[in-house]
Scaffold this active site. Structure first.
Site, short mmCIF file in Angstrom:
data_model
loop_
_atom_site.label_atom_id
_atom_site.label_comp_id
_atom_site.label_asym_id
_atom_site.label_seq_id
_atom_site.Cartn_x
_atom_site.Cartn_y
_atom_site.Cartn_z
N CYS A 174 0.84 -1.20 0.00
CA CYS A 174 0.00 0.00 0.00
C CYS A 174 0.88 1.26 0.00
O CYS A 174 1.54 1.53 1.00
CB CYS A 174 -0.90 -0.06 1.23
SG CYS A 174 -1.69 1.48 1.70
N PRO A 221 0.31 4.62 0.33
CA PRO A 221 0.16 5.57 1.44
C PRO A 221 0.63 4.99 2.78
O PRO A 221 1.13 5.72 3.63
CB PRO A 221 -1.34 5.86 1.48
CG PRO A 221 -1.89 5.42 0.18
CD PRO A 221 -0.97 4.36 -0.33
N CYS A 222 0.50 3.67 2.93
CA CYS A 222 0.98 3.02 4.15
C CYS A 222 2.50 3.15 4.25
O CYS A 222 3.04 3.47 5.31
CB CYS A 222 0.62 1.53 4.16
SG CYS A 222 -1.15 1.18 4.03
N ARG A 223 3.16 2.91 3.14
CA ARG A 223 4.62 3.00 3.10
C ARG A 223 5.07 4.44 3.40
O ARG A 223 6.09 4.65 4.04
CB ARG A 223 5.14 2.54 1.75
CG ARG A 223 4.85 1.07 1.47
CD ARG A 223 5.29 0.66 0.08
NE ARG A 223 6.74 0.53 0.00
CZ ARG A 223 7.40 -0.58 0.28
NH1 ARG A 223 6.75 -1.67 0.66
NH2 ARG A 223 8.71 -0.62 0.18
#
Length: 168
Positions: free
Chosen positions: A72, A74-76
């Site tokens: 993901c 945005p998660c990173r």
């Protein structure tokens, strides 16, 4: 293009954007199944090292529960921010529980090593994702010392430090 096809494509595009965390909602607290002001449901999961922990173990601390995945974008993006904020505030009673929704543990372990994450990373068996009503990634819950949810955030949680300062 018929109206039905265009409508279906529009719905699909919005769903994909929500899933990727690209669209925010002014009523974000209504996106997930767990609402601000309510007690955060307890859960037990294993860390990536195999140790079982529960949310209840962190009562008395301010906890960020973040649902994420290595695939993901945005998660990173938000993980380095969470690491910086965790290192700054952990001595004041702040904890991060990063709940990975990846399908296998290997990419998670690699990611944690690569990003040098020092907070607790958990591996979900999909039951907790369901319990919390997760509809897209990343999704974060900021929980106060009494175990109540004070903030729900779908998408990157860029304002974590500002919100954290208000409740620490």
């Amino acid at each position: 293009m018929s109206k039905n096809i265009a409508y279906g494509l529009g719905i699909l595009l919005v769903a994909l954007m929500l899933y990727l965390g690209l669209v925010t909602n002014s009523h974000q607290e209504n996106i997930a199944g767990v609402l601000p002001g309510k007690e955060a449901p307890n859960f037990k999961l294993k860390t990536i090292e195999g140790k079982e922990v529960s949310l209840e173990d962190y009562r008395g601390k301010v906890v960020l529960v973040n649902f994420w995945a290595t695939w993901c974008p945005p998660c990173r993006e938000e993980m380095p921010l969470f690491e910086r904020v965790y290192r700054t505030y952990r001595n004041k009673g702040f904890e991060v529980l990063a709940v990975s929704t990846d399908s296998s543990l290997d990419p998670v372990k690699k990611f944690v090593k690569e990003y040098k994450l020092s907070f607790t990373v958990l591996f979900d068996d999909r039951n907790i994702t369901s319990l919390y009503g997760i509809q897209g990634l990343p999704t974060s819950f900021l929980i106060n010392r009494e175990g109540k949810v004070v903030k729900v955030r779908l998408g990157e949680y860029k304002e974590i430090e500002k919100d954290l300062k208000q409740i620490l």
